[in-house]
Design a protein around this motif. Structure first.
Motif, PDB file in Angstrom:
ATOM      1  N   ARG A  79     -34.309  90.316  50.964  1.00 23.99           N
ATOM      2  CA  ARG A  79     -33.540  91.370  50.297  1.00 23.99           C
ATOM      3  C   ARG A  79     -32.102  90.909  50.146  1.00 23.99           C
ATOM      4  O   ARG A  79     -31.746  89.803  50.556  1.00 23.99           O
ATOM      5  CB  ARG A  79     -33.620  92.664  51.101  1.00 23.99           C
ATOM      6  N   THR A  80     -31.270  91.780  49.577  1.00 24.23           N
ATOM      7  CA  THR A  80     -29.855  91.480  49.436  1.00 24.23           C
ATOM      8  C   THR A  80     -29.030  92.658  49.913  1.00 24.23           C
ATOM      9  O   THR A  80     -29.493  93.803  49.867  1.00 24.23           O
ATOM     10  CB  THR A  80     -29.493  91.133  47.976  1.00 24.23           C
ATOM     11  N   ARG A  85     -39.132  89.210  47.292  1.00 21.84           N
ATOM     12  CA  ARG A  85     -39.246  90.577  47.827  1.00 21.84           C
ATOM     13  C   ARG A  85     -40.576  90.760  48.556  1.00 21.84           C
ATOM     14  O   ARG A  85     -40.636  91.402  49.603  1.00 21.84           O
ATOM     15  CB  ARG A  85     -39.103  91.608  46.709  1.00 21.84           C
TER      16      ARG A  85
END
Length: 171
Positions: free
Chosen positions: A95-96, A90
């Protein structure tokens, strides 16, 4: 005679300078678009005890990172994907696109196959509403850690999606 030779040399030198200044006749152009960036297949090194997990860069490109777990395999990599990027990831902007998943639920992920060059990934989340980026994260993570070149079919509590290959380029 010497005047003629001098004149010929001067004319020759002027012609050479003219050619140099002409730049061989190549005209300048603006930027030429050449298409999408190249896509490459990324797999863990042979004999590696680590798995690859696909997260997203700030500009929404898929990037493979090491899972950080000593056990290799598709199921371990998918668990790591569902847990989400760690603190260091992060901090570097990863990110996802996947929805948050409880650790206990993430552990119920299962993989079957391959059968006919397709592995089935059983997820504890609904798959019909996943964004293209979220689906690609799961598919690429599964395919990159499979023992052979395969496509992945996602199955959730809500539906089963058609098999698809890993596409790592940006939308």
């Amino acid at each position: 005679m010497s005047r003629i030779r001098d004149a010929a040399r001067a004319a020759s030198a002027a012609a050479a300078v003219g050619l140099l200044l002409a730049g061989c006749g190549i005209k300048t152009t603006g930027v030429v678009e050449s298409g999408a960036p190249a896509e490459v297949e990324v797999r863990p090194e042979e004999g590696s005890a680590d798995s690859l997990v696909y997260f997203l860069t700030p500009d929404s490109r898929l990037v493979a990172t090491h899972s950080g777990y000593s056990a290799p395999g598709v199921q371990v990599a998918l668990f790591r994907l569902l847990v989400g990027p760690g603190e260091r990831e992060r901090a570097s902007g990863l990110r996802t696109a996947l929805p948050p998943v409880d650790l206990a639920l993430a552990g119920t992920t299962a993989v079957e196959g391959p059968a006919d060059d397709v592995i089935e990934v059983r997820l504890p989340i609904n798959v019909a509403g996943l964004t293209d980026l979220a689906r690609r994260q799961v598919v690429c993570t599964a395919v990159a850690n499979a023992a052979s070149h395969v496509e992945a079919r996602l199955r959730g509590p809500d539906t089963v999606l058609a098999p698809e290959p890993c596409r790592t380029g940006r939308l």
